[in-house]
Design a protein around this motif. Structure first.
Motif, PDB file in Angstrom:
ATOM      1  N   PHE A  51       0.839  -1.208   0.000  1.00  0.00           N
ATOM      2  CA  PHE A  51       0.000   0.000   0.000  1.00  0.00           C
ATOM      3  C   PHE A  51       0.871   1.254   0.000  1.00  0.00           C
ATOM      4  N   ILE A  52       1.966   1.220   0.772  1.00  0.00           N
ATOM      5  CA  ILE A  52       2.885   2.363   0.827  1.00  0.00           C
ATOM      6  C   ILE A  52       3.581   2.542  -0.517  1.00  0.00           C
ATOM      7  N   TYR A  53       3.967   1.416  -1.161  1.00  0.00           N
ATOM      8  CA  TYR A  53       4.599   1.493  -2.487  1.00  0.00           C
ATOM      9  C   TYR A  53       3.679   2.203  -3.470  1.00  0.00           C
ATOM     10  N   ILE A  54       2.405   1.817  -3.476  1.00  0.00           N
ATOM     11  CA  ILE A  54       1.432   2.407  -4.402  1.00  0.00           C
ATOM     12  C   ILE A  54       1.275   3.903  -4.134  1.00  0.00           C
ATOM     13  N   LEU A  55       1.130   4.235  -2.851  1.00  0.00           N
ATOM     14  CA  LEU A  55       0.897   5.634  -2.467  1.00  0.00           C
ATOM     15  C   LEU A  55       2.089   6.515  -2.849  1.00  0.00           C
ATOM     16  N   LEU A  56       3.292   6.080  -2.507  1.00  0.00           N
ATOM     17  CA  LEU A  56       4.488   6.892  -2.773  1.00  0.00           C
ATOM     18  C   LEU A  56       4.800   6.964  -4.267  1.00  0.00           C
ATOM     19  N   SER A  57       4.625   5.845  -4.978  1.00  0.00           N
ATOM     20  CA  SER A  57       4.886   5.843  -6.421  1.00  0.00           C
ATOM     21  C   SER A  57       3.886   6.711  -7.164  1.00  0.00           C
ATOM     22  N   THR A 104      -0.689  -4.254  -8.107  1.00  0.00           N
ATOM     23  CA  THR A 104      -0.077  -3.080  -7.491  1.00  0.00           C
ATOM     24  C   THR A 104       0.059  -1.925  -8.483  1.00  0.00           C
ATOM     25  N   VAL A 105       0.341  -2.230  -9.750  1.00  0.00           N
ATOM     26  CA  VAL A 105       0.572  -1.162 -10.720  1.00  0.00           C
ATOM     27  C   VAL A 105      -0.731  -0.624 -11.326  1.00  0.00           C
ATOM     28  N   PHE A 106      -1.831  -1.319 -11.138  1.00  0.00           N
ATOM     29  CA  PHE A 106      -3.101  -0.881 -11.724  1.00  0.00           C
ATOM     30  C   PHE A 106      -3.530   0.518 -11.253  1.00  0.00           C
ATOM     31  N   PRO A 107      -3.438   0.841  -9.934  1.00  0.00           N
ATOM     32  CA  PRO A 107      -3.806   2.208  -9.516  1.00  0.00           C
ATOM     33  C   PRO A 107      -2.968   3.280 -10.210  1.00  0.00           C
ATOM     34  N   LEU A 108      -1.672   2.995 -10.428  1.00  0.00           N
ATOM     35  CA  LEU A 108      -0.815   3.963 -11.122  1.00  0.00           C
ATOM     36  C   LEU A 108      -1.268   4.142 -12.565  1.00  0.00           C
ATOM     37  N   TYR A 109      -1.662   3.053 -13.191  1.00  0.00           N
ATOM     38  CA  TYR A 109      -2.138   3.100 -14.573  1.00  0.00           C
ATOM     39  C   TYR A 109      -3.371   3.999 -14.681  1.00  0.00           C
ATOM     40  N   VAL A 110      -4.278   3.862 -13.720  1.00  0.00           N
ATOM     41  CA  VAL A 110      -5.504   4.677 -13.729  1.00  0.00           C
ATOM     42  C   VAL A 110      -5.175   6.150 -13.491  1.00  0.00           C
ATOM     43  N   VAL A 111      -4.362   6.434 -12.459  1.00  0.00           N
ATOM     44  CA  VAL A 111      -4.015   7.822 -12.135  1.00  0.00           C
ATOM     45  C   VAL A 111      -3.265   8.482 -13.285  1.00  0.00           C
ATOM     46  N   ALA A 128       2.379   9.357  -5.918  1.00  0.00           N
ATOM     47  CA  ALA A 128       2.759  10.746  -5.634  1.00  0.00           C
ATOM     48  C   ALA A 128       3.942  11.170  -6.499  1.00  0.00           C
ATOM     49  N   SER A 129       4.938  10.293  -6.640  1.00  0.00           N
ATOM     50  CA  SER A 129       6.112  10.592  -7.458  1.00  0.00           C
ATOM     51  C   SER A 129       5.725  10.809  -8.922  1.00  0.00           C
ATOM     52  N   MET A 130       4.894   9.926  -9.442  1.00  0.00           N
ATOM     53  CA  MET A 130       4.460  10.020 -10.839  1.00  0.00           C
ATOM     54  C   MET A 130       3.631  11.296 -11.068  1.00  0.00           C
ATOM     55  N   PHE A 131       2.759  11.595 -10.102  1.00  0.00           N
ATOM     56  CA  PHE A 131       1.906  12.784 -10.205  1.00  0.00           C
ATOM     57  C   PHE A 131       2.756  14.058 -10.249  1.00  0.00           C
ATOM     58  N   LEU A 132       3.772  14.127  -9.394  1.00  0.00           N
ATOM     59  CA  LEU A 132       4.634  15.309  -9.351  1.00  0.00           C
ATOM     60  C   LEU A 132       5.465  15.445 -10.627  1.00  0.00           C
ATOM     61  N   CYS A 133       5.936  14.321 -11.161  1.00  0.00           N
ATOM     62  CA  CYS A 133       6.687  14.361 -12.428  1.00  0.00           C
ATOM     63  C   CYS A 133       5.830  14.914 -13.555  1.00  0.00           C
ATOM     64  N   VAL A 148       9.070   6.062 -14.987  1.00  0.00           N
ATOM     65  CA  VAL A 148      10.064   5.375 -14.151  1.00  0.00           C
ATOM     66  C   VAL A 148       9.398   4.669 -12.965  1.00  0.00           C
ATOM     67  N   PRO A 149       8.626   5.373 -12.112  1.00  0.00           N
ATOM     68  CA  PRO A 149       7.939   4.649 -11.021  1.00  0.00           C
ATOM     69  C   PRO A 149       6.934   3.635 -11.543  1.00  0.00           C
ATOM     70  N   PHE A 150       6.320   3.946 -12.692  1.00  0.00           N
ATOM     71  CA  PHE A 150       5.356   3.025 -13.299  1.00  0.00           C
ATOM     72  C   PHE A 150       6.034   1.709 -13.694  1.00  0.00           C
ATOM     73  N   LEU A 151       7.187   1.806 -14.348  1.00  0.00           N
ATOM     74  CA  LEU A 151       7.946   0.621 -14.763  1.00  0.00           C
ATOM     75  C   LEU A 151       8.465  -0.168 -13.565  1.00  0.00           C
ATOM     76  N   ILE A 152       8.997   0.540 -12.571  1.00  0.00           N
ATOM     77  CA  ILE A 152       9.574  -0.132 -11.405  1.00  0.00           C
ATOM     78  C   ILE A 152       8.511  -0.912 -10.642  1.00  0.00           C
ATOM     79  N   LEU A 153       7.369  -0.293 -10.418  1.00  0.00           N
ATOM     80  CA  LEU A 153       6.302  -0.977  -9.691  1.00  0.00           C
ATOM     81  C   LEU A 153       5.764  -2.163 -10.498  1.00  0.00           C
TER      82      LEU A 153
END
Length: 411
Positions: A34-40, A78-85, A42-47, A65-70
């Motif tokens: 959960f922390i990985y998703i939240l921090l990644s 785990t990477v699905f929330p990043l894909y949506v955001v 935030a990082s992607m959003f700021l980039c 970069v955070p998208f690929l790493i996760l």
């Protein structure tokens, strides 16, 4: 441009530093994803919020970069929330390249997590190299799709080269830091666990000997009392219960004694052949009782010095656990001993009930057992014994499919 690029890189470092400072030792492992998703996120959003605006009309940032790493480390869920955001915020930003960004992120989301299982099995060095290769090829494909919409000239190829190099270097640095954190966490866990085993080893021998003496005396007197003709049948029944409990206490004390340091008179220089044959022979009748077949494959010429009694008891515990995992329907217990690169590999697998990932994580901890009647000291003894020969234990299990213990012992 350089300032914004450095700012993007700072955003990539932010999750790593935040996790290291605030969350590494303060949260249970089950909450880490959960922390990985939240921090990644935030990082992607700021980039994406601070991109480099190119003269050709497109924007450039390090969001992938955070998208690929996760995607590489944790897979689809785990990477699905990043894909949506990523796609929602990219649509909100608008401008050129929305369709390309959506298609590219979809391809990464669908393809990269397919390699997660293989990726996490690599060593740290190869993980860094594979992550860099993934960044290189994905960015190359992404920029290749953009080439159909912008004029291809020297400026475009220069931007392409800079983008690919930037992504590759960025992901190498972040992956290296992540691997260092993982290595430090494992080293700390191993050190703490070794210290616990050392304490158990030092205390168990002295305490067990002191307890065993009065137990033996009490057992002897109760057996004499049980033969008396002046006590009733009901009183004899209580004595029999007491003897059974004393026998159970004696077994627990015996389990503690095996945690003592290796004894010089028990030390042997062996390739494990004799020990495997001995344990197989004494456990075969027990296996037959539960309709379990034992198959042994031995192919090892490497020798190691160890306490024979402790290794035999370690193997007996693993055999016994495997057989009992199959006692309902029977099955096959596989034992494979092999060598590779100056290491001895002992693989013990069953086709039994299997274990969940949480049960595997608790193996080897005092008084934890998956059996109702178990004390957990058997598996604690197994981990302690393998630790004394500088070995390590890996467990693979699937509920309903069986469990495999892989013991690696360096020579």
């Amino acid at each position: 441009m350089i300032e914004i690029l450095l700012l993007n890189f700072l955003f990539l470092l932010l999750p790593v530093l935040t996790f290291l400072i605030f969350f590494e030792d303060r949260l249970p492992t089950r909450h880490h994803k959960f922390i990985y998703i939240l921090l990644s996120t935030a990082s992607m959003f700021l980039c994406m919020a601070y991109p480099i605006k190119l003269e050709v009309g497109f924007i450039f940032d390090l969001r992938f970069v955070p998208f690929l790493i996760l995607a590489l480390y944790n897979g689809y869920k785990t990477v699905f929330p990043l894909y949506v955001v990523l796609n929602i915020y990219r649509f909100f930003i608008s401008g050129e390249g929305i369709i390309q960004s959506f298609l590219f992120s979809t391809v990464i989301f669908l393809v990269v997590p397919l390699f997660t299982k293989k990726y996490i099995q690599l060593n740290s060095r190869n993980k860094v190299l594979y992550a860099a290769a993934a960044a290189f090829f994905t960015m190359f494909l992404y920029l290749l799709t953009l080439s159909f919409q912008v004029p291809i000239n020297q400026e475009f190829w220069e931007l392409t080269l800079y983008a690919i190099i930037t992504y590759s270097i960025a992901i190498m640095i972040i992956t290296t830091l992540i691997e260092k954190i993982i290595a430090n966490m494992k080293a700390r866990e191993t050190f703490i666990y070794s210290e616990k085993l050392n304490i158990v080893s030092e205390l168990s021998a002295s305490v067990a000997h002191e307890i065993r003496n009065p137990l033996t005396v009490t057992n002897g007197f109760l057996q004499l009392l049980n033969t008396s003709k002046t006590i009733s049948m009901e009183e004899k029944k209580y004595i029999e219960y007491s003897l059974l409990e004393l026998e159970r206490a004696e077994k627990i004390v015996s389990d503690f004694l095996v945690f003592a340091k290796p004894q010089s008179n028990n030390m042997v220089y062996s390739n494990f052949k004799e020990e495997i044959e001995y344990v197989t022979n004494i456990m075969t009748p027990y296996a037959n009782m539960h309709q379990v077949a034992i198959q042994v494959n031995f192919n090892n010429s490497l020798y190691k010095t160890f306490d024979k009694n402790q290794i035999q008891q370690c193997l007996i515990n693993l055999y016994k656990n495997g057989i009992e995992a199959m006692k309902k329907d029977g099955g096959t217990l596989y034992i494979d001993v092999s060598e590779r690169k100056k290491k001895i590999f002992i693989q013990i697998g069953d086709t039994g009930t299997g274990m969940t990932s949480e049960e595997i994580a608790h193996l080897g901890k005092p008084y934890y057992s998956t059996k109702k009647e178990g004390t957990g000291l058997g598996m604690l003894m197994v981990y302690s014994t393998i630790s004394k020969v500088k070995g390590k234990i890996e467990v693979e299990s699937e509920v309903g499919q069986g469990t495999t213990f892989l013991i690696t012992i360096p020579v």
